[in-house]
Design an enzyme around this catalytic site. Sequence first.
Site, short mmCIF file in Angstrom:
data_model
loop_
_atom_site.label_atom_id
_atom_site.label_comp_id
_atom_site.label_asym_id
_atom_site.label_seq_id
_atom_site.Cartn_x
_atom_site.Cartn_y
_atom_site.Cartn_z
N THR A 186 29.95 37.35 34.08
CA THR A 186 30.57 36.64 35.20
C THR A 186 29.74 36.86 36.46
O THR A 186 28.97 37.83 36.53
CB THR A 186 31.99 37.17 35.49
OG1 THR A 186 31.87 38.57 35.76
CG2 THR A 186 32.92 36.95 34.33
N GLU A 331 35.18 32.96 31.53
CA GLU A 331 36.12 33.63 30.63
C GLU A 331 36.82 32.64 29.69
O GLU A 331 37.55 33.04 28.80
CB GLU A 331 37.20 34.38 31.43
CG GLU A 331 36.70 35.63 32.13
CD GLU A 331 36.13 35.37 33.53
OE1 GLU A 331 35.73 34.22 33.80
OE2 GLU A 331 36.07 36.32 34.34
N LYS A 439 45.88 32.81 54.97
CA LYS A 439 47.30 33.05 55.26
C LYS A 439 47.50 32.92 56.76
O LYS A 439 46.98 33.73 57.52
CB LYS A 439 47.73 34.43 54.78
CG LYS A 439 47.81 34.49 53.27
CD LYS A 439 47.34 35.82 52.71
CE LYS A 439 46.83 35.64 51.30
NZ LYS A 439 45.48 36.17 51.10
N TRP A 444 50.43 29.33 53.64
CA TRP A 444 49.11 29.35 53.03
C TRP A 444 48.38 28.05 53.35
O TRP A 444 48.97 26.97 53.28
CB TRP A 444 49.21 29.49 51.51
CG TRP A 444 49.56 30.88 51.07
CD1 TRP A 444 50.11 31.86 51.84
CD2 TRP A 444 49.40 31.42 49.76
NE1 TRP A 444 50.31 32.99 51.09
CE2 TRP A 444 49.87 32.75 49.81
CE3 TRP A 444 48.90 30.93 48.56
CZ2 TRP A 444 49.87 33.58 48.70
CZ3 TRP A 444 48.88 31.75 47.45
CH2 TRP A 444 49.36 33.08 47.53
P1 AMP Z 1 32.63 30.75 36.76
O1 AMP Z 1 33.25 31.74 35.86
O2 AMP Z 1 31.42 31.26 37.46
O3 AMP Z 1 32.37 29.48 36.06
O4 AMP Z 1 33.68 30.46 37.92
C1 AMP Z 1 34.99 30.08 37.64
C2 AMP Z 1 35.71 29.76 38.92
O5 AMP Z 1 35.13 28.64 39.57
C3 AMP Z 1 37.15 29.37 38.72
O6 AMP Z 1 37.98 30.49 38.55
C4 AMP Z 1 37.44 28.59 39.98
O7 AMP Z 1 37.74 29.44 41.06
C5 AMP Z 1 36.13 27.91 40.26
N1 AMP Z 1 36.17 26.53 39.77
C6 AMP Z 1 35.66 26.04 38.63
N2 AMP Z 1 35.86 24.71 38.54
C7 AMP Z 1 36.53 24.34 39.66
C8 AMP Z 1 37.04 23.11 40.18
N3 AMP Z 1 36.88 21.95 39.54
N4 AMP Z 1 37.70 23.14 41.35
C9 AMP Z 1 37.87 24.29 42.03
N5 AMP Z 1 37.39 25.47 41.61
C10 AMP Z 1 36.73 25.50 40.44
#
Ligand code: AMP
Length: 542
Positions: A186, A331, A439, A444
């Site tokens: 991650t 994940e 906040k 929010w």
């Molecule tokens: P990653 O594990 O690096 O792919 O990041 C995942 C995170 O990216 C998610 O938990 C979201 O916070 C953000 N994310 C992924 N796709 C979107 C989307 N279409 N809109 C908003 N946030 C997103």
Amino acid sequence: MLGLMQDQPLLISSLIDFAQRHHADAEIVSRRVEGDIHRSNYGLIAQRARQVANALDALGLQAGERVATLAWNGYRHLEAYFGVSGSGRVLHTLNPRLHPDQIVWIANHAEDQVLCFDMTFLPIVKAIHSRCSTIQHYVAFCDADKLPADSGIPNLQSYETLVRAQPAHYKWPALDENAASSMCYTSGTTGHPKGVVYSHRSTVLHAFACAMPDVLNVSARDSVLPVVPMFHVNAWGLPYACAMTGAKMVFPGPAMDGKSIYELIEAEQVSFAAGVPTVWQMLLSHMGQGALRFSSLKRTVIGGSACPPAMLAAFNDVYGVEVLHAWGMTEMSPLGTVCTLKNKHLALDESEKMQVRVKQGRGMFGVDMKIVDEDGAELPWDGKAFGDLLVRGPWVLSAYFKNEGGTPLVDGWFVTGDVATIDPDGYLQITDRTKDVIKSGGEWISSIDVENIGMAHPAVAMAACIGMKHPKWDERPVLVAVKKPGAEVSRDELLAFFEGKTAKWQIPDDVIFVDAIPLGGTGKMQKTKLRDMLANYQLPAH
Ligand code: AMP
């Protein structure tokens, strides 16, 4: 009583076997680090994947040992995808955009044995190899004559020499379908990165889901361009879904700028492309400058961060390209939701359809989701209540590698760290990352909503909204914006642009113009860095 069906394990090797048997001549086209366009097909990829497997045997690699890659999207990387996992080793895709110290930390934590890399990343490998304590073999994705003579990297060999020396026959092992197949760390915005370990079963099931019509709708008639990197969450699973369906694949290599991507789309008649908003921003700006059109592109999946409605509208209204807004996580392999319309939406007018399309979409079979309040009580799917988003399913992780960070599950559900609403039709809308939500006065404010309005202004290229400490309201939103080249807009004009588009108290208190917003290794805006940059910033007095 048990069913009487055959107990065939779901294995990654069966995907490439299928592609070879049924779609041997479907093309795999790559722009290479060497600069040229390389043409291959599933028949050749399958053959070379077997040679990769034989080469790993020759290097003495045991089942379950990790083979890391530091590479762009391309045919050699694809061969490694199938050769490494198919033979029972674990493909560990490293993200070259991370800081070298982080790459070292991750490679050591994963105990990588082999590192395959594109020549672009030779400087990184030179800088890190002495600190990578477990790596025994370095393999450069190039011909022997391109190998540097005096790199100082131990056991360095050319991929082409290694692979071509091997026989093309290899019997894929009958692995346990729950065996590890690949891993990806991650982004680790807080603490150390954590390893997510995919299995053959989770990967194959995810590929089935990925190809479904209401998900990415990948078929043998598609020419698919994954601009999303193969070094992050397996290019959203596309290499597997494409092999499963026999879709042509087109790889951009290192050239991600608007011009190169446009030329590749046209030359290879790409029908479906996948990328994060920042990459599509570059493509759209190139298209706009040259008044260009697409002759083949029909749909694009956009995810990784929220797709601004202005981008959705540009693809849809100006270029006639359908946008599939998607949400997922490392994940989750990564697909969680994809936004496709239901039958009931087809009669809506364009602006009403757009209100559905801007959401991150609905869950697919295989991903169960719910939103909960701070006490863990489930919230209604009414499109208004927002809470912590929890998911579960066969391609959602159960624990991080080496159990780092303890259990990420609550009662069997993975806590995503995202805040969302879900409407009565099951469409999810991400409000924020839990830590980014603002906040203000007990209410929010969604930073994504504020950014979307900011980015709809014609002079704004990119915008990030962050909360700033406020003595009375706790936090107030501030918009950090980057102007488009040659465009002008003042702070007051941009603030006035928010009037009538959102509740008054959700309008930012200030706008700060910057030359660039820091982006992380996966193209996401790095709000932690922005907050550091603005450590001495004072909100304007009201
Ligand atoms: P990653 O594990 O690096 O792919 O990041 C995942 C995170 O990216 C998610 O938990 C979201 O916070 C953000 N994310 C992924 N796709 C979107 C989307 N279409 N809109 C908003 N946030 C997103």
